[in-house]
Motif scaffolding. Structure first.
Motif, PDB file in Angstrom:
ATOM      1  N   GLU A 123       7.460  -0.461  22.630  1.00 48.02           N
ATOM      2  CA  GLU A 123       8.570  -1.328  22.228  1.00 48.02           C
ATOM      3  C   GLU A 123       8.977  -2.275  23.358  1.00 48.02           C
ATOM      4  O   GLU A 123       9.318  -3.429  23.112  1.00 48.02           O
ATOM      5  N   ASP A 124       8.911  -1.797  24.609  1.00 49.60           N
ATOM      6  CA  ASP A 124       9.308  -2.632  25.754  1.00 49.60           C
ATOM      7  C   ASP A 124       8.509  -3.927  25.826  1.00 49.60           C
ATOM      8  O   ASP A 124       8.984  -4.919  26.371  1.00 49.60           O
ATOM      9  N   SER A 125       7.282  -3.876  25.349  1.00 44.95           N
ATOM     10  CA  SER A 125       6.436  -5.085  25.404  1.00 44.95           C
ATOM     11  C   SER A 125       6.551  -5.905  24.124  1.00 44.95           C
ATOM     12  O   SER A 125       5.736  -6.796  23.908  1.00 44.95           O
ATOM     13  N   GLU A 126       7.544  -5.598  23.300  1.00 42.05           N
ATOM     14  CA  GLU A 126       7.656  -6.188  21.955  1.00 42.05           C
ATOM     15  C   GLU A 126       6.357  -5.990  21.182  1.00 42.05           C
ATOM     16  O   GLU A 126       5.928  -6.842  20.414  1.00 42.05           O
ATOM     17  N   PHE A 127       5.711  -4.871  21.454  1.00 39.85           N
ATOM     18  CA  PHE A 127       4.459  -4.479  20.778  1.00 39.85           C
ATOM     19  C   PHE A 127       3.326  -5.473  21.003  1.00 39.85           C
ATOM     20  O   PHE A 127       2.449  -5.625  20.164  1.00 39.85           O
ATOM     21  N   ARG A 128       3.353  -6.131  22.182  1.00 42.43           N
ATOM     22  CA  ARG A 128       2.238  -7.028  22.535  1.00 42.43           C
ATOM     23  C   ARG A 128       1.104  -6.237  23.156  1.00 42.43           C
ATOM     24  O   ARG A 128       0.050  -6.752  23.461  1.00 42.43           O
ATOM     25  N   GLN A 129       1.344  -4.979  23.455  1.00 39.38           N
ATOM     26  CA  GLN A 129       0.279  -4.104  23.921  1.00 39.38           C
ATOM     27  C   GLN A 129       0.403  -2.759  23.244  1.00 39.38           C
ATOM     28  O   GLN A 129       1.360  -2.514  22.502  1.00 39.38           O
ATOM     29  N   ASN A 296      -6.114  -8.177  12.072  1.00 41.01           N
ATOM     30  CA  ASN A 296      -5.026  -9.148  11.953  1.00 41.01           C
ATOM     31  C   ASN A 296      -4.908  -9.922  13.271  1.00 41.01           C
ATOM     32  O   ASN A 296      -4.477  -9.363  14.278  1.00 41.01           O
ATOM     33  N   VAL A 297      -5.302 -11.171  13.231  1.00 39.88           N
ATOM     34  CA  VAL A 297      -5.244 -12.012  14.435  1.00 39.88           C
ATOM     35  C   VAL A 297      -3.905 -12.741  14.411  1.00 39.88           C
ATOM     36  O   VAL A 297      -3.662 -13.586  13.540  1.00 39.88           O
ATOM     37  N   VAL A 298      -3.037 -12.370  15.357  1.00 39.85           N
ATOM     38  CA  VAL A 298      -1.683 -12.937  15.370  1.00 39.85           C
ATOM     39  C   VAL A 298      -1.616 -13.974  16.487  1.00 39.85           C
ATOM     40  O   VAL A 298      -1.900 -13.668  17.645  1.00 39.85           O
ATOM     41  N   PHE A 299      -1.278 -15.193  16.129  1.00 45.58           N
ATOM     42  CA  PHE A 299      -1.293 -16.289  17.107  1.00 45.58           C
ATOM     43  C   PHE A 299      -0.275 -17.337  16.708  1.00 45.58           C
ATOM     44  O   PHE A 299       0.440 -17.175  15.711  1.00 45.58           O
ATOM     45  N   SER A 300      -0.177 -18.392  17.498  1.00 46.77           N
ATOM     46  CA  SER A 300       0.778 -19.452  17.139  1.00 46.77           C
ATOM     47  C   SER A 300       0.358 -20.753  17.798  1.00 46.77           C
ATOM     48  O   SER A 300      -0.500 -20.771  18.688  1.00 46.77           O
ATOM     49  N   THR A 301       1.003 -21.819  17.375  1.00 51.36           N
ATOM     50  CA  THR A 301       0.871 -23.096  18.086  1.00 51.36           C
ATOM     51  C   THR A 301       2.055 -23.169  19.055  1.00 51.36           C
ATOM     52  O   THR A 301       2.740 -22.163  19.264  1.00 51.36           O
ATOM     53  N   ALA A 302       2.325 -24.355  19.603  1.00 52.68           N
ATOM     54  CA  ALA A 302       3.340 -24.446  20.661  1.00 52.68           C
ATOM     55  C   ALA A 302       4.769 -24.182  20.162  1.00 52.68           C
ATOM     56  O   ALA A 302       5.579 -23.595  20.890  1.00 52.68           O
ATOM     57  N   THR A 303       5.084 -24.590  18.963  1.00 53.18           N
ATOM     58  CA  THR A 303       6.467 -24.468  18.468  1.00 53.18           C
ATOM     59  C   THR A 303       6.475 -24.082  16.982  1.00 53.18           C
ATOM     60  O   THR A 303       5.478 -24.315  16.289  1.00 53.18           O
ATOM     61  N   PRO A 304       7.598 -23.564  16.491  1.00 49.31           N
ATOM     62  CA  PRO A 304       7.684 -23.279  15.057  1.00 49.31           C
ATOM     63  C   PRO A 304       7.420 -24.521  14.202  1.00 49.31           C
ATOM     64  O   PRO A 304       6.796 -24.435  13.145  1.00 49.31           O
ATOM     65  N   ASP A 305       7.847 -25.690  14.686  1.00 47.51           N
ATOM     66  CA  ASP A 305       7.602 -26.916  13.907  1.00 47.51           C
ATOM     67  C   ASP A 305       6.117 -27.210  13.796  1.00 47.51           C
ATOM     68  O   ASP A 305       5.615 -27.580  12.739  1.00 47.51           O
ATOM     69  N   SER A 327       9.167 -11.189  10.968  1.00 41.04           N
ATOM     70  CA  SER A 327       9.759 -10.577  12.164  1.00 41.04           C
ATOM     71  C   SER A 327       9.152 -11.109  13.462  1.00 41.04           C
ATOM     72  O   SER A 327       9.773 -10.996  14.523  1.00 41.04           O
ATOM     73  N   VAL A 328       7.959 -11.674  13.433  1.00 38.51           N
ATOM     74  CA  VAL A 328       7.367 -12.224  14.668  1.00 38.51           C
ATOM     75  C   VAL A 328       7.117 -13.729  14.581  1.00 38.51           C
ATOM     76  O   VAL A 328       6.903 -14.382  15.610  1.00 38.51           O
ATOM     77  N   GLY A 329       7.141 -14.273  13.388  1.00 37.89           N
ATOM     78  CA  GLY A 329       6.904 -15.711  13.216  1.00 37.89           C
ATOM     79  C   GLY A 329       5.452 -16.077  13.486  1.00 37.89           C
ATOM     80  O   GLY A 329       4.564 -15.226  13.477  1.00 37.89           O
ATOM     81  N   GLY A 330       5.209 -17.366  13.757  1.00 35.64           N
ATOM     82  CA  GLY A 330       3.861 -17.827  14.094  1.00 35.64           C
ATOM     83  C   GLY A 330       2.880 -17.689  12.942  1.00 35.64           C
ATOM     84  O   GLY A 330       3.238 -17.837  11.769  1.00 35.64           O
ATOM     85  N   LEU A 331       1.643 -17.354  13.300  1.00 29.86           N
ATOM     86  CA  LEU A 331       0.543 -17.368  12.346  1.00 29.86           C
ATOM     87  C   LEU A 331      -0.187 -16.036  12.394  1.00 29.86           C
ATOM     88  O   LEU A 331      -0.179 -15.356  13.429  1.00 29.86           O
TER      89      LEU A 331
END
Ligand code: PMP
Length: 360
Positions: A123-129, A296-305, A327-331
């Motif tokens: 949880e401390d890593s916001e589940f990034r690991q 599940n490949v979770v990724f994003s661009t630079a901004t929500p827009d 809950s995490v946004g992005g793609l």
């Protein structure tokens, strides 16, 4: 009607050949003159279907004889409640590894009527690991983990280390049958069908026979694993259509060459996408490389827009289902077994074009 490229996290894309076959059987299952949706679950035709489904699961996962195959309902969420109700005995704790949203849901359900110990958490890593090595409690009924974290985009490459006498339980809802499972280490594996197996409505439970005896007498019959094991999953009307389509998907997996071949194909698709993200200035991955999910490949661009702009470009190119979980946004690109190389090709083309447009 053109079919779109569907990257949804679930219900998810199914093999087109399976959908075509399933639709043929709606009016008449084989030569029976009755559609598959209309057959009695106690008749010979359905008996053959459920038996074939079990045989294929046993073969594909190389299941030991002392593992029961149960076809249940209620989704993985009902398993969150059934599991502690069946396995945790008086005075015992239930141990959980917290690797994300669905682990947390499982923990909440287990807290409802008994003691829980969180043996490791990311949880401390916001589940990034992924969480570190679990430290189990002394009187634990089992250790539970979520093998693939559908929302965070992380996946265990190996099951967690568990003391020898502690049953290991796995929620494999989003990676069941995407790779082999070692049943010398696991005692109960469950999964909702709607990602890798077939339509929603079916929950697969693979449980070691010795665990069937642990439920307290006070537990209602329908909630006991033993009830369903003794009734061959026909204690009440099972989700016949989901089981039918799942059986076709299992046949399709066998035709592909089985779970090892499927695993290689899944790895290849994920590698192409992660390599594209890593080489890019316009996209970034959400999780640390060592924890990355093949499913599940979770990724994003630079901004929500700009995520929105990218989603629009995808939509224009016939790609749907890429929006990240709220809950995490992005793609999020889901690459379950039935995902095609053609869909990944198209996605990579849209990413290339987007990168050219935004960086230069
Ligand atoms: N566990 C995991 C890992 C999941 O991905 C999901 C659904 N996305 C669930 C549990 C909950 O499944 P259901 O909706 O079938 O109850």
């Amino acid at each position: 009607m053109t079919r779109l490229f569907n990257f949804s996290a679930g219900p998810a894309t199914l093999p087109e050949s399976v959908l075509a076959t399933a639709s043929q059987h709606l009016l008449s299952l084989d030569q029976t003159g009755i559609g598959v949706l209309e057959h009695s679950h106690r008749g010979d035709a359905f008996a053959e279907i459920i038996e074939r489904a079990e045989t294929r699961i046993r073969r594909l996962l190389d299941l030991p004889q002392d593992i029961e195959v149960l076809f249940l309902q209620g989704g993985a969420s009902l398993q969150f409640a059934m599991l502690p109700a069946n396995l945790r005995q008086n005075g015992q704790t239930a141990d959980y590894i917290n690797s994300g949203h669905w682990s947390q849901k499982a923990i909440q359900a287990a807290l409802h009527n008994g003691k829980v110990h969180v043996a490791a958490s990311a949880e401390d890593s916001e589940f990034r690991q992924l969480p570190g090595k679990p430290v189990t409690s002394n009187h634990t009924a089992y250790l539970h983990y979520t093998s693939n974290n559908t929302i965070a985009g992380t996946q265990f490459q190996l099951p967690p280390n568990t003391p020898h006498d502690v049953p290991l339980v796995c929620d494999a809802s989003s990676d069941i049958l995407s790779r082999p499972i070692d049943f010398s280490l696991h005692d109960l594996v469950y999964a909702g069908a709607q990602k890798n197996l077939g339509p929603a409505g079916l929950t697969l439970v693979l449980i070691r026979r010795t665990l069937l005896e642990k439920a307290p007498d006070s537990l209602p019959e329908i909630l006991r694993y033993k009830t369903h094991a003794q009734a061959g999953s026909l204690y009440h009307t099972p989700p016949v259509f989901s089981i039918f389509v799942t059986e076709l998907v299992l046949e399709w997996i066998e035709e592909q060459g089985g779970v090892r071949t499927i695993d290689e194909q899944n790895q290849a698709q994920a590698a192409r996408l992660y390599q594209r993200i890593d080489a890019s200035e316009a996209f970034s991955g959400r999780v640390v490389p060592a924890a990355r999910s093949v499913m599940n490949v979770v990724f994003s661009t630079a901004t929500p827009d700009s995520d929105q702009r990218f989603l629009q470009n995808c939509h224009d190119a016939g790609i749907v289902g890429l929006k990240g979980h709220r809950s995490v946004g992005g793609l999020r690109a889901s690459l379950y077994n039935a995902q095609t190389h053609a869909a990944v090709d198209r996605l990579l083309e849209v990413m290339d074009a987007f990168e050219a447009e935004t960086t230069g």
